[in-house]
Design a protein around this motif. Structure first.
Motif, PDB file in Angstrom:
ATOM      1  N   PHE A   1       0.686  -0.803   0.444  1.00  0.00           N
ATOM      2  CA  PHE A   1       0.326   0.297   0.189  1.00  0.00           C
ATOM      3  C   PHE A   1       0.595   1.627  -0.090  1.00  0.00           C
ATOM      4  N   GLY A   2       2.532   1.398   0.154  1.00  0.00           N
ATOM      5  CA  GLY A   2       3.314   2.333  -0.016  1.00  0.00           C
ATOM      6  C   GLY A   2       3.116   2.630   2.027  1.00  0.00           C
ATOM      7  N   ASP A   3       2.376   4.493   2.159  1.00  0.00           N
ATOM      8  CA  ASP A   3       2.974   4.578   3.638  1.00  0.00           C
ATOM      9  C   ASP A   3       0.991   5.113   4.145  1.00  0.00           C
ATOM     10  N   SER A   4       0.446   5.240   3.150  1.00  0.00           N
ATOM     11  CA  SER A   4      -1.027   5.954   2.979  1.00  0.00           C
ATOM     12  C   SER A   4      -2.196   6.050   3.957  1.00  0.00           C
ATOM     13  N   PHE A   5      -2.208   4.946   4.530  1.00  0.00           N
ATOM     14  CA  PHE A   5      -2.396   5.329   6.272  1.00  0.00           C
ATOM     15  C   PHE A   5      -2.230   5.302   7.537  1.00  0.00           C
ATOM     16  N   LYS A   6      -1.146   5.665   7.059  1.00  0.00           N
ATOM     17  CA  LYS A   6      -0.530   7.089   7.963  1.00  0.00           C
ATOM     18  C   LYS A   6      -1.126   8.171   8.865  1.00  0.00           C
ATOM     19  N   SER A   7      -1.364   7.741  10.398  1.00  0.00           N
ATOM     20  CA  SER A   7      -2.881   8.571  11.104  1.00  0.00           C
ATOM     21  C   SER A   7      -2.374   9.609  10.598  1.00  0.00           C
ATOM     22  N   LYS A   8      -2.132  11.232  10.864  1.00  0.00           N
ATOM     23  CA  LYS A   8      -1.845  12.791  10.661  1.00  0.00           C
ATOM     24  C   LYS A   8      -2.353  12.604  12.379  1.00  0.00           C
ATOM     25  N   PRO A   9      -1.202  13.224  12.915  1.00  0.00           N
ATOM     26  CA  PRO A   9      -1.112  14.406  14.510  1.00  0.00           C
ATOM     27  C   PRO A   9      -2.285  14.645  14.538  1.00  0.00           C
ATOM     28  N   GLY A  10      -2.932  14.077  16.338  1.00  0.00           N
ATOM     29  CA  GLY A  10      -4.376  14.656  16.103  1.00  0.00           C
ATOM     30  C   GLY A  10      -5.443  13.986  15.391  1.00  0.00           C
ATOM     31  N   ALA A  11      -5.378  12.444  14.898  1.00  0.00           N
ATOM     32  CA  ALA A  11      -6.305  11.885  14.114  1.00  0.00           C
ATOM     33  C   ALA A  11      -6.138  10.631  14.879  1.00  0.00           C
ATOM     34  N   LEU A  12      -7.625  10.108  14.540  1.00  0.00           N
ATOM     35  CA  LEU A  12      -8.086   8.655  15.151  1.00  0.00           C
ATOM     36  C   LEU A  12      -6.913   7.798  14.889  1.00  0.00           C
ATOM     37  N   PRO A  13      -6.691   6.805  15.102  1.00  0.00           N
ATOM     38  CA  PRO A  13      -6.261   5.763  14.851  1.00  0.00           C
ATOM     39  C   PRO A  13      -6.787   5.030  13.028  1.00  0.00           C
ATOM     40  N   THR A  14      -5.427   4.469  12.418  1.00  0.00           N
ATOM     41  CA  THR A  14      -6.787   3.918  11.386  1.00  0.00           C
ATOM     42  C   THR A  14      -7.017   2.733  11.180  1.00  0.00           C
ATOM     43  N   ILE A  15      -8.459   2.301  11.500  1.00  0.00           N
ATOM     44  CA  ILE A  15      -8.636   0.302  11.211  1.00  0.00           C
ATOM     45  C   ILE A  15      -8.784   0.176   9.969  1.00  0.00           C
ATOM     46  N   LEU A  16      -8.014  -0.564   9.340  1.00  0.00           N
ATOM     47  CA  LEU A  16      -7.649  -0.468   7.865  1.00  0.00           C
ATOM     48  C   LEU A  16      -9.204  -1.821   8.365  1.00  0.00           C
ATOM     49  N   LEU A  17      -9.772  -2.046   7.339  1.00  0.00           N
ATOM     50  CA  LEU A  17     -10.665  -3.129   6.708  1.00  0.00           C
ATOM     51  C   LEU A  17     -10.357  -3.571   5.252  1.00  0.00           C
TER      52      LEU A  17
END
Length: 626
Positions: A79-95
């Motif tokens: 995927f590359g690094d397309s799902f890194k969470s931005k500072p202050g954002a909720l963590p990403t849970i990938l479906l």
């Protein structure tokens, strides 16, 4: 894609069919809860199956936003690094969708892209299954060992609801919760490790050996402190009766086909045999039993780690002689261990290994043990990477809240939430008392027990001392002060703590108590000869001249009158006085008796003869003749 296991697990699963009756055998899928918090139309709680790799957050939870990729929806490509969470954002849970590649590869690609967790949606309408690692291969081993995020499988119908909500433009928030994945009924955790002494079975054996070495220290701390009860177990199967005389069963089994293990090299004509593994497994079981009898069960960890270092198969040292050298180095009784092992050539049951086979069958909430290695914590099978921090999290989540030992609160596992603003709990800075308790699951605001005194309250805003001895703790919240080595407290504990200024002070007893000037207020030292001086909390009174002040009577008396008098002098004065009184009384008594008796006798004698003191008395005869 269906559940994939190592070749060893498949072999064991096949052979266990002979051992476990079909009506009893069952594999339990270990679950954690997944709660959808938004949108409202799919809000609710669901089960998900914990993946058997990565690091599940046992004892904790993870809230995040669900993302369903527009491309590569099965996650089989990078995927590359397309799902890194931005500072202050909720963590990403990938479906991700199930299919086309191994479960572990999907999660590895998601982790590299910055996802904090992965949810895999099943592609079949079936009960939940456990996502396992693929068959051992060099390519998969490289990433399996490095997976650190948790993953879970959900049923197809629920997966479709998540996808539809995301496709419709809704922001889907979920909470993955592992807090109840392991029961935590009390302040002791019971756990067991189903393992194997074979060190040449590939990547899983290497991971197991590394885990034993890394976890030994923590395991022994827990066991020595009485925090845990650990038991090792070893899987064996038996050879069907029709094949007990075959070359395969003879080389892989002991006790005439009753207890067997796979050939380490899967070559019956060379190297070590399966029965060599069974014998060493039996020896390690007996090492534990003998060490436990000696009240040192933690020595098992020393033996197995030393054995794998000193007696590896690849150096052709995997034998009895090397094993006994390790046993002697740890001071265990070799004779007792031999007696425990019994005769491997006997055509009878071995009690130790028979017990192990019975234990493989699931009981209660625990399913059958079919995967090696398997960790069972409080009767629940652990799912995830066999790694020190991950396993320690699972074990620590098995303690009742606030009873976790210090090893569970190390920096490797969590940060101390009580260090930041006292965790938002009540505290008494003056007495250094706090209601904040740092636990493995996070901080708890709970009024403390200090020096036998229980504080009561909500733990957030109020905690008050309760029960006997309350004045010992911060003086029961009352006024207290120390000057020049003298201390006074307003705390009075007479069944109900109250703040009352002590004698010599006046005030509310809580915030202040002021010294009373007994001299100015004419409350003491009022005799004419007295001179008064006020002190903190009291007063001093002296008398002029030769006089001595008597505080109880607030008066002065002469020192000379009081000197030289002995209590014995007073005693003798009293005694002599009593003796004189008794003597005088006796003389008076004697005189009175004698006087009385004399008067009586004289009266009687006077009737018959005149006494010197009386005149003559006429006789009766003369009186009658006159």
């Amino acid at each position: 894609m269906k559940l994939r296991s190592s070749s060893l697990c498949l072999l064991l699963g096949f052979l266990l069919v002979f051992f476990v009756p079909a009506s009893v055998a069952r594999f339990v899928v270990e679950k954690n809860s997944l709660t959808v918090t938004s949108p409202a139309k799919i809000k609710g709680k669901h089960d998900s199956a914990i993946g058997n790799f990565g690091i599940p957050q046992y004892g904790g939870s993870l809230a995040g936003i669900v993302v369903y990729p527009k491309e590569n929806r099965k996650g089989c490509a990078d995927f590359g690094d397309s799902f890194k969470s931005k500072p202050g954002a909720l963590p990403t849970i990938l479906l991700l969708d199930r299919g086309n590649c191994f479960f572990a590869l999907k999660v590895w690609n998601a982790q590299k892209a910055g996802a904090s967790a992965v949810i895999v949606a099943d592609d079949l309408e079936e009960p939940l299954i456990t996502m396992d690692t693929p068959e051992e291969a060099a390519a998969s081993a490289k990433y399996i060992e490095n997976i650190t995020i948790p993953s879970a499988l959900v049923e197809k119908s629920f997966g479709e609801k998540l996808k539809n909500a995301i496709s419709g433009g809704d922001m889907v928030n979920v909470n993955l919760d592992w807090r109840e994945a392991v029961p935590h009924p009390d302040d002791r955790v019971e756990y067991e490790l189903w393992t194997n002494s074979n060190d040449e079975c590939g990547v899983k054996c290497d991971m197991l050996m590394d885990f034993l070495k890394d976890f030994k220290g923590a395991a022994q701390i827990l066991e020595k402190g009485g925090y845990t009860q650990f038991t090792p177990h070893y899987i064996t199967w038996y050879c069907p009766q029709a094949f007990t005389l075959s070359k395969q069963c003879k080389s892989q089994c002991i006790n005439h086909g009753r207890y067997c293990a796979p050939d380490p090299e899967q070559d019956f004509s060379s190297g070590y045999d399966g029965k060599d593994v069974v014998v060493e497994n039996l020896r390690q079981l007996c090492v534990f039993k003998v060490a436990k009898e000696a009240k040192k069960p933690w020595v098992w960890w020393d033996y197995v780690t030393d054995f794998q270092i000193r007696c590896p198969m690849k150096e052709k040292k995997y034998n009895k002689e090397c094993a006994e050298a390790v046993i002697r180095s740890h001071g265990l009784d070799i004779k007792k261990i031999e007696n425990c092992m019994g005769n491997p050539d006997a055509d009878t049951d071995n009690p130790v290994l028979k017990e192990e086979q019975d234990a493989q069958i699931g009981k209660g909430s625990r399913g059958d043990v079919t995967i090696l290695p398997t960790l069972v914590v409080n009767n629940r099978q652990y799912r995830g990477k066999l790694e020190k921090v991950a396993v320690l999290k699972a074990i620590c989540s098995g303690f009742e809240e606030t009873t976790e030992p210090a090893v569970c609160l190390s920096n490797d596992l969590e940060t101390n939430e009580c260090l930041d603003n006292n965790g938002g709990c009540w505290q008494d800075k003056g007495a250094n008392i706090t209601a904040c308790k740092d636990t493995f699951r996070g901080r708890v605001c709970e009024c403390p027990l200090v020096d036998g005194v229980q504080f009561k309250g909500d733990g957030y805003t109020v905690c008050e001392a309760s029960g006997p001895g309350r004045c010992k703790i911060n003086n029961g919240g009352c006024w207290h002060e120390t000057r020049n080595g003298r201390s006074f407290s307003a705390c009075v504990d007479d069944g109900g703590v109250k703040c009352q200024c002590p004698a010599g002070f006046k005030g509310d007893g809580v915030k202040n108590c002021e010294d009373i000037d007994e001299c100015n207020e004419k409350k003491a030292c009022q005799c004419p000869e007295c001179r008064c001086k006020d002190t903190w909390g009291s007063y001093e009174c002296t008398c002029s001249g030769d006089l001595l002040y008597i505080r109880d009577h607030d008066t002065c008396i002469s020192k000379t009158a009081s000197q030289g008098r002995s209590p014995w002098a007073a005693f003798w004065v009293i005694l002599i006085g009593l003796a004189m009184a008794a003597g005088g009384g006796y003389l008076v008594y004697k005189y009175r008796i004698r006087s009385y008796m004399d008067s009586e006798i004289r009266a009687i004698m006077a009737q018959y003869m005149p006494l010197d003191s009386q005149g003559e008395v006429q006789s009766h005869v003369n009186a009658e003749r006159a």
